[in-house]
Design an enzyme around this catalytic site. Sequence first.
Site, PDB file in Angstrom:
ATOM      1  N   ASP A  87      -8.987  43.431  44.647  1.00 51.45           N
ATOM      2  CA  ASP A  87      -7.803  44.270  44.465  1.00 51.45           C
ATOM      3  C   ASP A  87      -7.537  44.619  43.004  1.00 51.45           C
ATOM      4  O   ASP A  87      -7.663  43.789  42.116  1.00 51.45           O
ATOM      5  CB  ASP A  87      -6.562  43.596  45.048  1.00 51.45           C
ATOM      6  CG  ASP A  87      -5.380  44.544  45.010  1.00 51.45           C
ATOM      7  OD1 ASP A  87      -5.462  45.602  45.636  1.00 51.45           O
ATOM      8  OD2 ASP A  87      -4.392  44.249  44.307  1.00 51.45           O
ATOM      9  N   ASP A 121       2.716  44.122  47.371  1.00 48.44           N
ATOM     10  CA  ASP A 121       1.909  44.426  46.184  1.00 48.44           C
ATOM     11  C   ASP A 121       2.727  44.136  44.919  1.00 48.44           C
ATOM     12  O   ASP A 121       2.682  44.897  43.942  1.00 48.44           O
ATOM     13  CB  ASP A 121       1.406  45.873  46.189  1.00 48.44           C
ATOM     14  CG  ASP A 121       0.273  46.088  45.173  1.00 48.44           C
ATOM     15  OD1 ASP A 121      -0.114  45.110  44.500  1.00 48.44           O
ATOM     16  OD2 ASP A 121      -0.203  47.229  45.057  1.00 48.44           O
TER      17      ASP A 121
END
Lengths: 424, 306
Positions: free
Chosen positions: A153, A306
């Site tokens: 990520d 996130d």
Amino acid sequence: MKILITNGRVIDPHSNTDGRLDVLIEGTKIRGLYPEGSAPKADRVIDASRCIVIPGLVDMHTHLREPGLEYKETIKTGTMAAVKGGFTTVCCMPNTNPVNDTMAVTRFIVEKASKEGACTVYPIGAITKGQKGEELAELEMLTRTGCIAFSDDGRPVTDSLIMRRALEYSKIFDIPVISHCEDLKLSEGGVMNEGFVSTIVGLKGIPNAAEDIMVARDLLLAGLTGGRLHIAHVSTQGAVELIRTAKSRGINVTAETCPHYFTLTDESLVSYDTNFKVNPPIRGAKDVEAVRQGLKDGTIDAIATDHAPHHVDDKNVEFDRAAFGISGLETAFSLGLRLVEEGVIDLMQLIRKMTLIPSEIMKINKGRLSEGADADIAVINTDKKYRVDSSAFLSKGKNTPFDRWTLKGVVEKTISRGKVYEWD
Amino acid sequence: MFKSKDLLGIKELTSEEIYHILDTAAGFKDVLKRDIKKVPPLRGKTVANLFFEPSTRTRTSFELAAKRLSADVVNFSVPASSVVKGETLKDTALTIQALGADFVVIRHSSAGVPHFLSRIKNISVINAGDGANEHPTQALLDLFTIQSRKGKFRGLTAAIVGDITHSRVARSNIYALTKLGVKVRIICPPTLVPAEIGKLGVEIFDSMEKGLRKVDVIMMLRLQLERQSKGFFPSLEEYFNLYGLTAERLKLAKDDAIVMHPGPMNRGVEIATDVADGPQSVILEQVTNGLAVRMAVLYLLAGVKK
């Protein structure tokens, strides 16, 4: 120590419970759910009047920044922010310094979290060594030490062959490969969504295609390999449609989105406020509508934050040079409640997408409110309004685009493995 | 009349404000024709020129405009390297504030930097070009030039030719011209059309032959030569073949069409030398008018209560 939570509306997606029940906690576990007034005596009684009593929220996509970037966030501050937001489990991404691509780093995180963490922390290991996209990290060793998923990520795995191998090899452990979908050539230099707004503010745009192309590629690779693919932070209409089609064809894929993608449009960027700078970027109205539809029909399984905390010095600069990311743990549930209020999903669905489903994707024994489960509970007054004050965030990252917004949903208490957190 | 203490872009201006600036500039143009070209309205005021990108023309023009108005001028040329060394924009802003400047003229490669600086109280910020966002004084001097040549705006058609995507001059001019009722065409390769630009009410052409037909004004943009390596077009030669303004192509426009360029020109890349120096070119007039327009902007902003 026995704690009784009474007078609340208990909602548990796993057992499909929604009603007035008392919850008894003993030590770190839930002892049981009882009809009102029929629970055994407890040492402490928590009055949950006007509140929902739900499984502690599970965030499958968090950046805790430790080790290496402690000036942005630490495991301690990040998990404090988590419990403030009603979360009792966070899964932390490996883009730390060093990258979590070895047992040593995973062990460090696990140990630090067990000592200093306010809630449960599960590390996510890197797919490739150094997140460089070249060679697979030692996935077995990472899994053995405590990693529950793999992701590079922050970066895509640009090499399709490596992504194929990751999806194949991770089948040994039956844990998901979480893909950050971005074609780096198409997004190069971009700082916001490409569209009319980027044209009028003169900032370089990132087209939807930068996300869609990689989503399409990864779905094809998931089909080829049968590996478990999870698409992170879905932001585009195209991605939603591709995932919907893939699911209808039986491809093994799950997906998440984040509150900013179903709440904001790129119109907000006209202020050049760097708190709106995030990757993938905040998109146009059509995309926001598609993401909401995806949440409604289940194409998008989960809501993640996130959570990407940054120091003010990384944000208070030219828009082009500012860091990407939003500090999201402390506003996520309230923003989710707006979806309920607007009739996009119901309260049970919202809670499911923020508790049970992420737990199932990550195969962790969390996100349930039932006898014998961990005493991870959030007590939330969903009608109470408050004004977001980023300066009062427990996260070190004050970088939120929602500062000064009036939201509903005050987390009155969070109980993490039996420990009660409450705030003035 | 003027509401904002800053001039950040044409986007934010009303057509009345634009006309007011042009009228004021006309007065200063007369001043510039006098033997003694200095007037006193900004005596005791300080103008800080803050250029984070190399620029000779615009910086000189602002400097001279400020001096003609009797202001003190300080020039900060901030090479990109010192940004790399770590002086942040925030520190720059604090420094300007501490120096007690009344005006900051800012050019920066990042869009939005003037907006960032405009949060400083008591200082007027003038955008002298920010990234691909705006270059408002360029558009104002272009308007002034068109007005002095054509006597009107409504009913005119202007073609803006070149790298629209990366051009702040193009954006400011699109806002300015459309606000005053000029029909705007853009002519460029499809690789250099900004997303959804049509929503601004412009007509998009990928051919000079079609786009230049019967226009009153041709605005050529400077082509950054490094765009070629980024794949926007295959070679400078091919670019000139397709989009260069030649005498032949100029004939497609109205007989009295004017040719403009914000400078500096790449002769033989976007414009042929005979056209640049020809009778329809108003390129040097633009430079002269820039001085009057910048005096007008400084003068009007000085009158805004901060």
